[in-house]
Scaffold this motif. Structure first.
Motif, mmCIF file in Angstrom:
data_model
loop_
_atom_site.group_PDB
_atom_site.id
_atom_site.type_symbol
_atom_site.label_atom_id
_atom_site.label_comp_id
_atom_site.label_asym_id
_atom_site.label_seq_id
_atom_site.Cartn_x
_atom_site.Cartn_y
_atom_site.Cartn_z
ATOM 1 N N LEU A 10 0.823 -1.204 0.000
ATOM 2 C CA LEU A 10 0.000 0.000 0.000
ATOM 3 C C LEU A 10 0.857 1.254 0.000
ATOM 4 O O LEU A 10 0.515 2.259 -0.633
ATOM 5 C CB LEU A 10 -0.927 -0.016 1.216
ATOM 6 C CG LEU A 10 -1.866 1.176 1.394
ATOM 7 C CD1 LEU A 10 -2.798 1.302 0.190
ATOM 8 C CD2 LEU A 10 -2.670 1.029 2.682
ATOM 9 N N PHE A 11 1.998 1.192 0.688
ATOM 10 C CA PHE A 11 2.864 2.359 0.792
ATOM 11 C C PHE A 11 4.084 2.244 -0.135
ATOM 12 O O PHE A 11 5.159 2.735 0.173
ATOM 13 C CB PHE A 11 3.285 2.583 2.244
ATOM 14 C CG PHE A 11 2.155 3.106 3.101
ATOM 15 C CD1 PHE A 11 1.878 4.456 3.154
ATOM 16 C CD2 PHE A 11 1.348 2.231 3.821
ATOM 17 C CE1 PHE A 11 0.839 4.939 3.927
ATOM 18 C CE2 PHE A 11 0.295 2.700 4.596
ATOM 19 C CZ PHE A 11 0.035 4.063 4.641
ATOM 20 N N ASP A 12 3.895 1.560 -1.272
ATOM 21 C CA ASP A 12 4.810 1.641 -2.417
ATOM 22 C C ASP A 12 6.147 0.921 -2.219
ATOM 23 O O ASP A 12 7.174 1.330 -2.778
ATOM 24 C CB ASP A 12 5.079 3.107 -2.807
ATOM 25 C CG ASP A 12 3.798 3.893 -2.972
ATOM 26 O OD1 ASP A 12 2.886 3.394 -3.654
ATOM 27 O OD2 ASP A 12 3.695 5.011 -2.419
ATOM 28 N N PHE A 13 6.150 -0.161 -1.458
ATOM 29 C CA PHE A 13 7.360 -0.978 -1.352
ATOM 30 C C PHE A 13 7.661 -1.560 -2.729
ATOM 31 O O PHE A 13 6.755 -1.932 -3.463
ATOM 32 C CB PHE A 13 7.142 -2.100 -0.332
ATOM 33 C CG PHE A 13 8.377 -2.857 0.032
ATOM 34 C CD1 PHE A 13 9.235 -2.362 0.990
ATOM 35 C CD2 PHE A 13 8.670 -4.074 -0.557
ATOM 36 C CE1 PHE A 13 10.383 -3.059 1.356
ATOM 37 C CE2 PHE A 13 9.808 -4.788 -0.207
ATOM 38 C CZ PHE A 13 10.669 -4.278 0.755
ATOM 39 N N PRO A 14 8.935 -1.643 -3.132
ATOM 40 C CA PRO A 14 9.249 -2.072 -4.501
ATOM 41 C C PRO A 14 8.943 -3.544 -4.761
ATOM 42 O O PRO A 14 9.013 -4.382 -3.857
ATOM 43 C CB PRO A 14 10.755 -1.800 -4.614
ATOM 44 C CG PRO A 14 11.253 -1.861 -3.211
ATOM 45 C CD PRO A 14 10.151 -1.306 -2.362
ATOM 46 N N ASN A 15 8.618 -3.841 -5.993
ATOM 47 C CA ASN A 15 8.361 -5.218 -6.432
ATOM 48 C C ASN A 15 9.673 -5.990 -6.468
ATOM 49 O O ASN A 15 10.580 -5.632 -7.219
ATOM 50 C CB ASN A 15 7.721 -5.181 -7.824
ATOM 51 C CG ASN A 15 7.376 -6.561 -8.348
ATOM 52 O OD1 ASN A 15 7.763 -7.573 -7.787
ATOM 53 N ND2 ASN A 15 6.647 -6.610 -9.443
#
Length: 872
Positions: A776-781
């Motif tokens: 949700l808070f944009d942690f990298p793939n």
């Protein structure tokens, strides 16, 4: 050619015996359709690129009987008249191609003497002087430090480079940041956690000129520094604790050893050039400790296991080059020929996964032997059950007409299997009326046709079921042979290379697979009508068949129970059969061109690249990348460090320093940082220190109207940028201020659940299913190398902060930490969260709020503030 034309006049067989005929009509067909599997890979043990390979044959025997095409396996396979061999896998050759090869065999299958024709080469790629003149391909030279008017504010040469750009635009830098803001900024930057109230007070009380330097040195020496900056590198390294598996969680049991090595490398300030070399060729570096660099090989051994992905991660991560864009053709924008891509892929194709045990040899040997016995027992059980499932499916399929009729009450049901009949009833009810194989049945049902028409339709449907099942078995046998497997075994493993039509495949899956689909191909969860496996198969077996099943299960269960936990090991890589690859023409691996010798990317070499000669070439690749003369490596990492301090890189595309990447906003500054890094022994901590002790780093975030008018995006760095806490920093900060953080370092990862109180860097990172808060808070793939964090602002983020149980727990923990009077508790909260005291208005609002609401609710309000979630 005279012989060729003469042969044309004399007859076809004479033509087929001519070498010109072979080169014109036979070899091109073999090259286009057979070489992909029957050259170096030798599928089924067969090579078809030489007379010797033709003579030796493969596991199914000699492919050609000279003079007898009808008796030759090759001709039977390409005619697709053989019961098992049907080649090529993707479909049938053109009739003219089949006839040409048959004529060649009939004429004696003569293979021309002498070497095979040289593969036509594309024109040699030449890098022009103009391409070499591009800024990022120029060697790093430390620039002269410019003289600036605002010399009184200069604390570092960094300031000169930034202020010179500002002065050229008639701009002035913002005022210095407040000390409270500065220590909060620095602490988040270097540790990913907020400063404690005591740390803030200590810095405020220290009036010495070196007060902030002491703070920076303390933070760089803390173990939390490596946890913070190691995590940034793990973004680049696409670190994960499990494999890329779309159906189930498949953990790497020792992945964390690479993660811990990275953290330790940052904490110990391992020189960056050594850091790079260790991750590419740690097994080849000299060291008194044989295990010192081996964990670093997780950079590749924990990857998504695709060779092309390793090329991309290497070149983007270390060099800022998009070499993978040259997989199908020469790079469209950068001086990267296609051969360079296959040159690097050859390095990784000459490498295989390996394990380095961290236990005594006797322990390793004992466990390996027990695991081998268990695997063998599991395989025998699986094969036995699969065989019974397959045989049962065929038996039930032979009763299809009876099941269909019984489902409509048109035939006896007493002697039919009840569960299978129920499955049929459900299948008919759930199938669409335009089902490609049941349309007639539904049409008959719609008009309540006579019994005789239903019986005829049922017989036709049964024939279709049996035909599709037989076709599937033939396809499986063909694929097994293609991959060199035994057709009599049921363990297809990764060989399930269907070439059924999509309709027949979906229909077969409806009937015989463990996951059926509807006529449109939409996957459902229920098993096929005739699929029984596992415990389901038991009721169909009796006598010796059931006793055999029970015995196999008991053996496997006993071995599994007796097997202890596996010994610890490092997931590594090692060299294997080093070889160069051929270029895949237009990216087609079945259409290979000229050889691409393994070497450094051409643009990094003066003149022709020198081929690697030491094994796979990984050590030579590592040395070339980490060479101080390499124009990219130091620039790329210096830019990454700057990016995480300022929120944007000097080059705004951190993994692309090519033509399609951004140009540096201040190239002189970037080159100064890169040169300084190398001068100081590639010390990352020294680079941090130099950046953070500059006046530029200590600027406030104040808005200056004149500056905004000229540089609204702050590209010239006239002020500090507001930065939102990234996913793991937000989670860790919530735990920290809530008094719930477990600072235990290293070791196996903890899954992200309500019991996990460890720092996020020690959480289980999955390629299959990301933790919902991190996502949700944009942690990298973790499936791709990530150059920088994407920052989104969506309502779900705010809803999470307001409503999640996790945030509620931390608010409760914070509330419990607050003691004293209401006034004192509010002040404590502000000092803990923001490093400052509340102003009069904030204090009055707080006191009024807690009179009507709980302290938990008040703590949650404070945690939802922008001041907590952002750093200025």
């Amino acid at each position: 050619m005279r012989a060729f034309f003469l042969a044309c006049l004399l007859g076809g067989s004479a033509v087929a015996a001519d070498s010109d005929f072979f080169e014109a009509k036979v070899r091109p067909v073999l090259a286009a359709n057979c070489y992909g599997c029957h050259t170096d890979t030798q599928m089924g043990g067969l090579r078809l690129d030489s007379a010797e390979g033709l003579r030796k044959g493969g596991k199914s025997g000699a492919p050609v009987v000279a003079g007898k095409p009808d008796d030759s396996l090759l001709i039977q396979a390409i005619r697709q008249t053989h019961p098992r061999l049907k080649m090529p896998p993707g479909g049938k050759l053109k009739p003219a191609e089949i006839e040409a090869i048959a004529e060649w065999v009939k004429a004696g299958a003569v293979w021309p003497t002498g070497p095979a024709p040289v593969v036509s080469k594309t024109p040699e790629y030449v890098i022009t002087s103009q391409q070499r003149a591009f800024w990022s391909f120029q060697k790093v030279r430390k620039p002269a430090v410019p003289v600036v008017k605002s010399a009184a504010r200069v604390q570092s040469p960094i300031d000169n480079f930034v202020f010179a750009k500002l002065e050229a635009q008639g701009l002035k830098p913002a005022r210095p940041a407040d000390k409270r803001i500065l220590i909060r900024r620095a602490t988040f930057d270097l540790t990913g956690l907020p400063p404690t109230a005591e740390e803030v007070d200590g810095f405020l009380a220290d009036g010495s000129p070196g007060a902030f330097a002491k703070v920076v040195d303390r933070l760089l020496a803390s173990p939390q520094y490596g946890e913070r900056w190691g995590r940034y590198w793990l973004d680049v390294a696409r670190y994960s604790d499990d494999k890329l598996n779309s159906t189930q969680e498949e953990p790497y049991p020792n992945a964390y050893r690479y993660r811990d090595w990275v953290i330790a490398a940052f904490n110990s300030d391992l020189p960056y050039d050594t850091f790079v070399k260790a991750q590419i060729a740690g097994d080849m570096l000299e060291s008194k400790d044989p295990l010192q660099y081996l964990p670093a090989l997780g950079y590749y051994s924990l990857s998504p296991e695709m060779q092309d992905e390793r090329v991309d991660a290497t070149t983007r991560g270390f060099l800022g080059l998009t070499v993978a864009c040259a997989q199908c053709h020469d790079h469209k924008f950068d001086p990267i020929p296609q051969k360079d891509y296959y040159s690097l892929q050859g390095v990784f194709s000459s490498t295989e996964l390996s394990k380095e045990p961290l236990a005594p040899k006797d322990v390793v040997d004992k466990w390996d032997a027990e695991k081998k016995a268990l695997d063998k027992a599991d395989a025998k059980l699986k094969e036995y059950v699969a065989a019974q499932t397959d045989q049962l499916g065929s038996i039930l399929a032979s009763q299809t007409a009876r099941f269909l009729l019984a489902s409509r009450g048109l035939g006896p049901a007493d002697d039919l299997d009840r569960e299978t009949l129920e499955r049929w009833t459900k299948y008919l009810a759930s199938s669409k009326k335009d089902h490609p194989n049941l349309a007639r049945w539904f049409e008959l049902a719609g008009r309540n046709a006579p019994r005789e028409e239903f019986e005829a339709a049922a017989r036709e449907f049964q024939a279709k079921v049996e035909d599709v099942n037989e076709e599937k078995h033939l396809v499986d046998d063909k694929n097994k042979i293609k991959l060199g497997l035994d057709p009599s075994r049921n363990d297809m493993s990764q060989a399930d290379l269907f070439s059924l039509s999509i309709d027949n495949y979906n229909f077969w899956r409806d009937m015989f697979s463990d996951a059926r689909s509807d006529a449109g191909g939409a996957l459902k969860t229920s098993a096929g009508v005739y699929y029984y496996s596992g415990k389901q198969i038991d009721r169909f077996l009796s006598g010796e068949w059931k006793r055999q099943l029970d015995a196999l299960r008991t053996t496997a269960a006993d071995l599994k129970k007796a097997l202890p936990a596996q010994y610890p090991f490092l997931q590594t890589i090692k060299d294997r059969n080093p070889r160069d690859l051929r270029v895949a023409i237009r990216g087609d691996v079945n259409n290979r061109g000229e050889v691409a010798p393994r070497h450094l990317p051409s643009i990094l070499c003066e003149g022709a690249p020198k081929p690697f000669s030491n094994g796979s070439g990984r050590l030579e690749l590592a040395n070339g990348i980490a060479d101080a003369e390499n124009p990219l490596t130091a620039r790329v990492i210096a830019n990454r460090i700057w990016l995480h301090h300022f929120g944007q890189g000097i080059v705004e595309t951190p993994s692309n320093f090519g033509n399609m990447g951004a140009r540096p906003g201040n190239q002189e500054l970037l080159d100064y940082l890169a040169a300084s890094l190398v001068e100081h022994g590639w010390s990352i901590k020294q680079l941090h220190r130099e950046i953070m002790l500059s006046s530029v780093y200590a600027l406030s975030a104040e808005e200056i109207a004149a500056n905004v008018a000229v540089d609204p995006d702050n590209r010239l760095l006239w002020r500090a940028n507001w930065q939102r806490l990234d996913a793991e920093t937000l989670r860790d900060s919530l735990l920290f201020v809530g008094g719930n953080m477990d600072l235990q370092a290293g070791g196996p990862p903890a899954h992200f659940d309500e019991k996990n109180r460890r720092r996020s860097v020690y959480g289980f990172i999955s390629r299959r299913k990301m933790d919902s808060m991190l996502a949700l808070f944009d942690f990298p793939n973790p499936n791709n190398t990530s150059e920088q964090r994407v920052v989104t602002n969506v309502p779900l983020q705010r809803l999470f902060m307001m409503n999640s149980a996790f945030v509620e727990d931390q608010a409760s923990g914070l509330a419990k930490r607050l003691t004293g009077t209401d006034d004192e508790r509010v002040r404590q909260a502000y000092r803990t969260l923001y490093g400052r005291a509340p102003n009069a208005q904030e204090l009055q609002l707080a006191l009024g709020f807690v009179k009507k609401n709980s302290w938990n609710e008040y703590a949650r309000v404070l945690l939802n503030s922008n001041e907590f979630g952002w750093v200025n």
